[in-house]
Design a protein around this motif. Structure first.
Motif, PDB file in Angstrom:
ATOM      1  N   LEU A  90      -5.412  -6.769   1.270  1.00  0.00           N
ATOM      2  CA  LEU A  90      -3.968  -6.988   1.233  1.00  0.00           C
ATOM      3  C   LEU A  90      -3.199  -5.887   1.942  1.00  0.00           C
ATOM      4  CD1 LEU A  90      -3.590  -8.288  -2.440  1.00  0.00           C
ATOM      5  CD2 LEU A  90      -3.274  -9.605  -0.335  1.00  0.00           C
ATOM      6  N   ILE A  91      -3.722  -4.675   1.886  1.00  0.00           N
ATOM      7  CA  ILE A  91      -3.019  -3.564   2.524  1.00  0.00           C
ATOM      8  C   ILE A  91      -2.990  -3.737   4.045  1.00  0.00           C
ATOM      9  CG2 ILE A  91      -4.832  -1.847   3.003  1.00  0.00           C
ATOM     10  CD1 ILE A  91      -1.554  -1.278   1.077  1.00  0.00           C
ATOM     11  N   LYS A  92      -3.893  -4.561   4.569  1.00  0.00           N
ATOM     12  CA  LYS A  92      -3.877  -4.895   5.998  1.00  0.00           C
ATOM     13  C   LYS A  92      -2.981  -6.097   6.286  1.00  0.00           C
ATOM     14  CE  LYS A  92      -8.672  -3.326   6.488  1.00  0.00           C
ATOM     15  NZ  LYS A  92     -10.073  -3.768   6.732  1.00  0.00           N
ATOM     16  N   LEU A  93      -2.883  -6.998   5.338  1.00  0.00           N
ATOM     17  CA  LEU A  93      -2.092  -8.215   5.549  1.00  0.00           C
ATOM     18  C   LEU A  93      -0.602  -7.993   5.329  1.00  0.00           C
ATOM     19  CD1 LEU A  93      -4.524 -10.715   3.787  1.00  0.00           C
ATOM     20  CD2 LEU A  93      -3.878 -10.773   6.213  1.00  0.00           C
ATOM     21  N   VAL A  94      -0.264  -7.068   4.424  1.00  0.00           N
ATOM     22  CA  VAL A  94       1.140  -6.784   4.141  1.00  0.00           C
ATOM     23  C   VAL A  94       1.678  -5.792   5.174  1.00  0.00           C
ATOM     24  CG1 VAL A  94       2.691  -5.698   2.469  1.00  0.00           C
ATOM     25  CG2 VAL A  94       0.974  -7.320   1.694  1.00  0.00           C
ATOM     26  N   LYS A  95       2.883  -6.002   5.614  1.00  0.00           N
ATOM     27  CA  LYS A  95       3.495  -5.139   6.636  1.00  0.00           C
ATOM     28  C   LYS A  95       3.786  -3.751   6.080  1.00  0.00           C
ATOM     29  CE  LYS A  95       8.300  -6.406   5.624  1.00  0.00           C
ATOM     30  NZ  LYS A  95       9.521  -7.087   6.107  1.00  0.00           N
ATOM     31  N   VAL A  96       3.957  -2.788   6.948  1.00  0.00           N
ATOM     32  CA  VAL A  96       4.432  -1.466   6.534  1.00  0.00           C
ATOM     33  C   VAL A  96       5.831  -1.642   5.934  1.00  0.00           C
ATOM     34  CG1 VAL A  96       5.108   0.833   7.309  1.00  0.00           C
ATOM     35  CG2 VAL A  96       3.056  -0.256   8.257  1.00  0.00           C
ATOM     36  N   GLY A  97       6.012  -1.140   4.738  1.00  0.00           N
ATOM     37  CA  GLY A  97       7.252  -1.362   4.001  1.00  0.00           C
ATOM     38  C   GLY A  97       7.161  -2.519   3.028  1.00  0.00           C
ATOM     39  N   GLY A  98       6.089  -3.305   3.142  1.00  0.00           N
ATOM     40  CA  GLY A  98       5.866  -4.406   2.216  1.00  0.00           C
ATOM     41  C   GLY A  98       5.300  -3.925   0.895  1.00  0.00           C
ATOM     42  N   ILE A  99       5.275  -4.814  -0.077  1.00  0.00           N
ATOM     43  CA  ILE A  99       4.902  -4.451  -1.445  1.00  0.00           C
ATOM     44  C   ILE A  99       3.772  -5.326  -1.954  1.00  0.00           C
ATOM     45  CG2 ILE A  99       5.705  -4.513  -3.856  1.00  0.00           C
ATOM     46  CD1 ILE A  99       8.392  -3.482  -2.911  1.00  0.00           C
ATOM     47  N   VAL A 100       2.829  -4.681  -2.659  1.00  0.00           N
ATOM     48  CA  VAL A 100       1.776  -5.386  -3.382  1.00  0.00           C
ATOM     49  C   VAL A 100       1.888  -5.002  -4.859  1.00  0.00           C
ATOM     50  CG1 VAL A 100      -0.683  -5.883  -3.574  1.00  0.00           C
ATOM     51  CG2 VAL A 100       0.271  -5.213  -1.354  1.00  0.00           C
ATOM     52  N   VAL A 101       1.919  -5.995  -5.724  1.00  0.00           N
ATOM     53  CA  VAL A 101       2.051  -5.762  -7.162  1.00  0.00           C
ATOM     54  C   VAL A 101       0.801  -6.282  -7.866  1.00  0.00           C
ATOM     55  CG1 VAL A 101       3.343  -6.305  -9.266  1.00  0.00           C
ATOM     56  CG2 VAL A 101       4.566  -5.901  -7.114  1.00  0.00           C
ATOM     57  N   TYR A 102       0.229  -5.438  -8.728  1.00  0.00           N
ATOM     58  CA  TYR A 102      -0.955  -5.802  -9.506  1.00  0.00           C
ATOM     59  C   TYR A 102      -0.577  -5.873 -10.981  1.00  0.00           C
ATOM     60  CZ  TYR A 102      -3.345  -4.470  -5.217  1.00  0.00           C
ATOM     61  OH  TYR A 102      -3.743  -4.379  -3.903  1.00  0.00           O
ATOM     62  N   ASP A 103      -0.975  -6.966 -11.630  1.00  0.00           N
ATOM     63  CA  ASP A 103      -0.635  -7.165 -13.040  1.00  0.00           C
ATOM     64  C   ASP A 103      -1.763  -6.684 -13.952  1.00  0.00           C
ATOM     65  OD1 ASP A 103       0.950  -7.902 -15.145  1.00  0.00           O
ATOM     66  OD2 ASP A 103       0.688 -10.057 -14.902  1.00  0.00           O
ATOM     67  N   ASN A 104      -1.410  -6.431 -15.212  1.00  0.00           N
ATOM     68  CA  ASN A 104      -2.363  -6.035 -16.275  1.00  0.00           C
ATOM     69  C   ASN A 104      -3.055  -4.710 -15.992  1.00  0.00           C
ATOM     70  OD1 ASN A 104      -3.003  -9.402 -15.963  1.00  0.00           O
ATOM     71  ND2 ASN A 104      -2.107  -8.636 -17.848  1.00  0.00           N
ATOM     72  N   THR A 105      -2.361  -3.767 -15.421  1.00  0.00           N
ATOM     73  CA  THR A 105      -2.987  -2.503 -15.044  1.00  0.00           C
ATOM     74  C   THR A 105      -2.954  -1.451 -16.154  1.00  0.00           C
ATOM     75  OG1 THR A 105      -0.898  -1.947 -13.965  1.00  0.00           O
ATOM     76  CG2 THR A 105      -2.673  -2.784 -12.560  1.00  0.00           C
ATOM     77  N   LEU A 106      -2.395  -1.807 -17.300  1.00  0.00           N
ATOM     78  CA  LEU A 106      -2.488  -0.920 -18.460  1.00  0.00           C
ATOM     79  C   LEU A 106      -3.364  -1.535 -19.552  1.00  0.00           C
ATOM     80  CD1 LEU A 106       1.140   0.522 -18.605  1.00  0.00           C
ATOM     81  CD2 LEU A 106      -0.926   1.581 -17.682  1.00  0.00           C
ATOM     82  N   TRP A 107      -3.809  -2.755 -19.325  1.00  0.00           N
ATOM     83  CA  TRP A 107      -4.873  -3.388 -20.098  1.00  0.00           C
ATOM     84  C   TRP A 107      -4.650  -3.264 -21.605  1.00  0.00           C
ATOM     85  CZ3 TRP A 107      -7.442  -7.243 -18.737  1.00  0.00           C
ATOM     86  CH2 TRP A 107      -8.679  -7.582 -19.268  1.00  0.00           C
ATOM     87  N   GLY A 108      -3.440  -3.668 -22.037  1.00  0.00           N
ATOM     88  CA  GLY A 108      -3.133  -3.646 -23.461  1.00  0.00           C
ATOM     89  C   GLY A 108      -3.080  -2.257 -24.073  1.00  0.00           C
ATOM     90  N   GLY A 109      -3.003  -1.237 -23.234  1.00  0.00           N
ATOM     91  CA  GLY A 109      -3.003   0.144 -23.712  1.00  0.00           C
ATOM     92  C   GLY A 109      -4.391   0.744 -23.818  1.00  0.00           C
ATOM     93  N   TYR A 110      -5.433  -0.049 -23.605  1.00  0.00           N
ATOM     94  CA  TYR A 110      -6.808   0.437 -23.755  1.00  0.00           C
ATOM     95  C   TYR A 110      -7.186   1.484 -22.710  1.00  0.00           C
ATOM     96  CZ  TYR A 110      -7.913  -3.171 -27.224  1.00  0.00           C
ATOM     97  OH  TYR A 110      -7.966  -3.951 -28.357  1.00  0.00           O
ATOM     98  N   VAL A 111      -6.502   1.486 -21.569  1.00  0.00           N
ATOM     99  CA  VAL A 111      -6.837   2.472 -20.526  1.00  0.00           C
ATOM    100  C   VAL A 111      -6.628   3.905 -21.011  1.00  0.00           C
ATOM    101  CG1 VAL A 111      -6.414   0.940 -18.561  1.00  0.00           C
ATOM    102  CG2 VAL A 111      -4.503   2.247 -19.538  1.00  0.00           C
ATOM    103  N   ALA A 112      -5.781   4.083 -22.020  1.00  0.00           N
ATOM    104  CA  ALA A 112      -5.473   5.434 -22.511  1.00  0.00           C
ATOM    105  C   ALA A 112      -6.281   5.814 -23.746  1.00  0.00           C
ATOM    106  CB  ALA A 112      -3.975   5.539 -22.823  1.00  0.00           C
TER     107      ALA A 112
END
Length: 238
Positions: free
Chosen positions: A168-190
């Motif tokens: 995706l970092i190649k497909l999205v333009k410079v200045g474009g945005i990629v958003v990833y969901d569930n990156t705190l995994w219910g708080g279990y990451v901590a």
């Protein structure tokens, strides 16, 4: 006297540990501004046994603002489920905007499809029933597709997040945005691994590794927002 009672950790689909505060945010700032088609789709999805797979409405509200900030017109979505975030994107981008939406299960997409059609925005959506990596690889085979997307949203298999990121970092333009969901995994990451349910440990570890990798990625600026189940926002800078 100081209260030294340790607060019990209560894992849930959203990162806020206060259900009352979460409900306050939704009732005060999110639901009053939620477009009617999104409300209908959220209610339809609530009857699904996997309803928690859907994008959190407060996270979706932030995503809509990001789409507007970058004037997104051409987007990618990996992981559609019943289509809440897809409908949100289609309602937000211009009438001639296009979304490449990828999911392995068309049946769940079809749950929300009548609402999408009723909203008059189905023409913006190119739904592809497939694993995402082959589709991304095919897009990258065309040099004209590199840097041609304004925005991407990923809510799919967490152990593939870094593989998606590299493409995706190649497909999205410079200045474009990629958003990833569930990156705190219910708080279990901590939390220490030993207190995490065994069935959640592998994806918890994959999420931790992904978060660390994106934090060290010089190609993006990042912001880790504690809405929903956590969303990691990456802005391509080179």
């Amino acid at each position: 006297m100081e209260n030294t009672t340790k607060k019990e950790f209560v894992p849930n689909p959203v990162i806020l540990q206060s259900q009352e505060l979460n409900e306050y945010i939704l009732a005060t700032s999110v639901y009053p501004r939620e477009p009617e088609p999104l409300k209908q789709l959220r209610n339809v999805t609530a009857n699904n046994p996997r309803a928690h797979f859907g994008t959190s409405p407060d996270a979706a509200q932030l995503i809509a603002m990001l789409l507007k900030i970058v004037n997104a017109k051409k987007t990618i979505e990996i992981g559609v489920f019943t289509g809440y975030s897809l409908l949100l994107t289609a309602l937000t981008i211009p009438d001639d905007g296009k979304i490449t939406a990828i999911d392995v299960d068309r049946k769940t997409y079809e749950i929300g499809l009548p609402i999408i059609k009723k909203a008059g925005i189905e023409h913006k959506i190119n739904f592809i029933e497939s694993q995402a990596l082959p589709v991304l690889d095919e897009l990258l085979q065309d040099p004209k597709k590199e840097g041609s997307f304004d925005f991407a949203f990923v809510d799919a298999d967490k152990d593939n997040y870094w593989n998606y990121h590299e493409k995706l970092i190649k497909l999205v333009k410079v200045g474009g945005i990629v958003v990833y969901d569930n990156t705190l995994w219910g708080g279990y990451v901590a939390l220490p691994e030993e207190v995490v349910p065994e069935k959640k440990r592998a994806l918890r570890q994959a999420t931790i590794e992904f978060n660390n990798s994106t934090s060290a990625d010089p190609r993006v600026e990042i912001s880790h927002a504690s809405v929903g189940d956590g969303i990691l926002i990456c802005r391509r800078i080179c």
